[in-house]
Design an enzyme around this catalytic site. Sequence first.
Site, PDB file in Angstrom:
ATOM      1  N   LEU A  60       0.850  -1.195   0.000  1.00  0.00           N
ATOM      2  CA  LEU A  60       0.000   0.000   0.000  1.00  0.00           C
ATOM      3  C   LEU A  60       0.886   1.247   0.000  1.00  0.00           C
ATOM      4  O   LEU A  60       1.618   1.496   0.952  1.00  0.00           O
ATOM      5  CB  LEU A  60      -0.922   0.017   1.223  1.00  0.00           C
ATOM      6  N   ARG A 109       1.710  15.158   6.596  1.00  0.00           N
ATOM      7  CA  ARG A 109       2.634  15.703   7.591  1.00  0.00           C
ATOM      8  C   ARG A 109       4.068  15.857   7.078  1.00  0.00           C
ATOM      9  O   ARG A 109       4.911  16.474   7.729  1.00  0.00           O
ATOM     10  CB  ARG A 109       2.622  14.829   8.858  1.00  0.00           C
ATOM     11  N   ARG A 131      33.038  12.170  -8.745  1.00  0.00           N
ATOM     12  CA  ARG A 131      31.679  12.246  -9.282  1.00  0.00           C
ATOM     13  C   ARG A 131      31.404  11.116 -10.260  1.00  0.00           C
ATOM     14  O   ARG A 131      32.281  10.322 -10.596  1.00  0.00           O
ATOM     15  CB  ARG A 131      31.474  13.607  -9.965  1.00  0.00           C
ATOM     16  N   LYS A 143      35.498  13.820 -12.582  1.00  0.00           N
ATOM     17  CA  LYS A 143      34.204  13.470 -13.182  1.00  0.00           C
ATOM     18  C   LYS A 143      34.432  12.778 -14.507  1.00  0.00           C
ATOM     19  O   LYS A 143      35.257  13.246 -15.294  1.00  0.00           O
ATOM     20  CB  LYS A 143      33.375  14.741 -13.385  1.00  0.00           C
ATOM     21  N   TYR A 161      41.212  19.664 -11.171  1.00  0.00           N
ATOM     22  CA  TYR A 161      39.935  19.216 -11.744  1.00  0.00           C
ATOM     23  C   TYR A 161      40.218  18.342 -12.955  1.00  0.00           C
ATOM     24  O   TYR A 161      40.870  18.797 -13.909  1.00  0.00           O
ATOM     25  CB  TYR A 161      39.059  20.412 -12.158  1.00  0.00           C
ATOM     26  N   SER A 176      52.525  22.270 -12.282  1.00  0.00           N
ATOM     27  CA  SER A 176      51.470  22.917 -11.504  1.00  0.00           C
ATOM     28  C   SER A 176      50.794  24.033 -12.287  1.00  0.00           C
ATOM     29  O   SER A 176      51.428  24.716 -13.099  1.00  0.00           O
ATOM     30  CB  SER A 176      52.058  23.510 -10.217  1.00  0.00           C
TER      31      SER A 176
HETATM   32  C1  UD1 Z   1      -3.205   0.984  10.556  1.00  0.00           C
HETATM   33  C2  UD1 Z   1      -4.110  -0.090  11.144  1.00  0.00           C
HETATM   34  C3  UD1 Z   1      -3.869  -0.198  12.650  1.00  0.00           C
HETATM   35  C4  UD1 Z   1      -2.417  -0.521  12.900  1.00  0.00           C
HETATM   36  C5  UD1 Z   1      -1.525   0.523  12.219  1.00  0.00           C
HETATM   37  C6  UD1 Z   1      -0.088   0.088  12.293  1.00  0.00           C
HETATM   38  C7  UD1 Z   1      -6.126   0.053   9.776  1.00  0.00           C
HETATM   39  C8  UD1 Z   1      -7.534   0.478   9.704  1.00  0.00           C
HETATM   40  N1  UD1 Z   1      -5.480   0.300  10.906  1.00  0.00           N
HETATM   41  O1  UD1 Z   1      -3.614   2.200  11.147  1.00  0.00           O
HETATM   42  O2  UD1 Z   1      -4.648  -1.219  13.206  1.00  0.00           O
HETATM   43  O3  UD1 Z   1      -2.160  -0.542  14.290  1.00  0.00           O
HETATM   44  O4  UD1 Z   1      -1.843   0.642  10.833  1.00  0.00           O
HETATM   45  O5  UD1 Z   1       0.726   1.090  11.788  1.00  0.00           O
HETATM   46  O6  UD1 Z   1      -5.621  -0.545   8.840  1.00  0.00           O
HETATM   47  N2  UD1 Z   1      -3.255   3.754   2.968  1.00  0.00           N
HETATM   48  C9  UD1 Z   1      -3.621   3.766   1.648  1.00  0.00           C
HETATM   49  N3  UD1 Z   1      -4.874   4.140   1.293  1.00  0.00           N
HETATM   50  C10 UD1 Z   1      -5.807   4.490   2.212  1.00  0.00           C
HETATM   51  C11 UD1 Z   1      -5.425   4.482   3.574  1.00  0.00           C
HETATM   52  C12 UD1 Z   1      -4.151   4.108   3.916  1.00  0.00           C
HETATM   53  O7  UD1 Z   1      -2.788   3.445   0.780  1.00  0.00           O
HETATM   54  O8  UD1 Z   1      -6.918   4.823   1.809  1.00  0.00           O
HETATM   55  C13 UD1 Z   1      -1.894   3.368   3.353  1.00  0.00           C
HETATM   56  C14 UD1 Z   1      -1.180   4.528   4.026  1.00  0.00           C
HETATM   57  O9  UD1 Z   1      -0.471   5.270   3.089  1.00  0.00           O
HETATM   58  C15 UD1 Z   1      -0.254   3.834   4.995  1.00  0.00           C
HETATM   59  C16 UD1 Z   1      -0.996   2.543   5.327  1.00  0.00           C
HETATM   60  O10 UD1 Z   1      -1.956   2.357   4.318  1.00  0.00           O
HETATM   61  O11 UD1 Z   1       0.989   3.522   4.425  1.00  0.00           O
HETATM   62  C17 UD1 Z   1      -1.636   2.581   6.692  1.00  0.00           C
HETATM   63  O12 UD1 Z   1      -2.562   3.623   6.759  1.00  0.00           O
HETATM   64  P1  UD1 Z   1      -2.692   4.560   8.021  1.00  0.00           P
HETATM   65  O13 UD1 Z   1      -3.723   5.557   7.743  1.00  0.00           O
HETATM   66  O14 UD1 Z   1      -1.367   5.016   8.475  1.00  0.00           O
HETATM   67  O15 UD1 Z   1      -3.260   3.515   9.081  1.00  0.00           O
HETATM   68  P2  UD1 Z   1      -3.124   3.653  10.644  1.00  0.00           P
HETATM   69  O16 UD1 Z   1      -4.129   4.636  11.127  1.00  0.00           O
HETATM   70  O17 UD1 Z   1      -1.725   3.851  11.040  1.00  0.00           O
END
Ligand code: UD1
Length: 458
Positions: A12, A19, A321, A339, A354, A393
Amino acid sequence: MTSSLPLNVVILAAGKGTRMKSAVPKVFHAAAGRSLLEWVLAAVEGLAPERLHVVIGPEGEDHLAGLSGMERATVSVQHERKGTGHAVMQAQDALRDALGYTLVLYADTPLVTTQALRAFVDDTMADDADVAMTVFETDHPARYGRVILDPGNRPTAIIEAKDATPEQLAVRLCNGGLMLARSTVLFDLLAQTDDKNAAGEFYITDIVSLARAANLRTRASVFDQSLLAGVNSRAELAAVEGVLQTRLRSALMDAGVTMTAPETVTLCHDTRIGQDTVIEPNVFFGPGVTVGTKCRLRAGSYFEGAQVGEEVIVGPMARLREGTVLDDAVKVGNFVEIKKAHLAPGAKAPHLTYVGDAEVGAKANLGAGTITCNYDGVNKHQTVIGAGAFIGSNSALVAPVSIGDGALVGAGSTITEDIPADAIVTTRGTTKIKPGAAERYRERLRSIKARKDASSKR
Ligand code: UD1
Ligand code: MG
């Protein structure tokens, strides 16, 4: 044994990473020279998955080109972020009919290792579980999903912190985020999830209680929490960079490399250094650097895209480089930049030089301040320096130009034409010495000044 069942992987990577305060989606930010997504891809590659699928966000499409580990992956785009379960559903077309198990992991957790993933997969398959998750216990469960176990220690549900009752919030067993399920089961259960929860999202975690309702076998595998550290901010990116650097340094030291101040050395994921090479403080490695055995990399030097042979000395304060090739026993000293240049065995550029777009012969010596003038403002040109040539030099070699083997270029020369082998060439102006002229000159300046001072008082 069941542990030989096919394994498929979904990563994912659709998060925007608000943030991070960045125009670039968070999983494409780099640590130790490669993106967070590439770190996860590398960890997964060791599992040799049958199918590999990456779910990206709409902003991610522009960033996929050239990522290593993506060659075999299929990709889908999650256009709206409707939760982790919704994200996995985007992989349905690619994985619905996949055999064996499907592992779901997050692209923003680059510290995860092949070894730990392998253990999770093997334990799950050996247990014949239908749905498995990683768990860890902590005194600070914060926003993590809480894992509820039955008396036999099998999970019955994962409750997200936002949805938890006070009693559930007191649970210290947390969901690590990695999920592993039989491929058919995974998508059947996901189809039953809804978004009726505090976040209004489809949670992948809901498949646990759905699995229990269907009398399927669930499993919680204890996982090292430090391997699951996620990146949500620049500070967390820096923390992850620190851990990766420590790992890379330890691996090099274990392989016989000395670092006098390891915490000051910055490595790249692909840095290769030979045994008995010594790295002094504050040396930086960008991508694509290979260094041979018994070299000395002196303090403050900077490497990227460079191949270095054996028993080579570089620095202090040298910069190698892209396209630098140093053969064995080459010496590159302080304030030298190289380089796209090849220095043959024993060639030396000890100070303030250089060398760009050049071929330097064996044992050639480039004096302090030698410059290859490779750029005419439009094109780059090649300089060839023969074996055993000596460049005095402060010489400027105006490319394209070649200096023959064994030729000697006098200090301060500007070379604009090819020099034959073993020739001596100087291009400096003639020296004029006028005895006593300095004092006469100063006398004249003083009298002019005196006249000016007198007239300004009047
Ligand atoms: C999730 C888990 C939580 C766990 C935690 C661990 C769920 C509902 N909760 O929470 O139980 O303890 O991870 O870190 O799964 N992402 C997508 N698409 C979306 C939503 C999220 O790609 O629509 C990806 C985010 O980019 C991220 C990952 O999924 O990399 C997790 O999503 P995030 O929103 O961080 O879940 P948590 O609230 O941390
Ligand atoms: Mg998270």
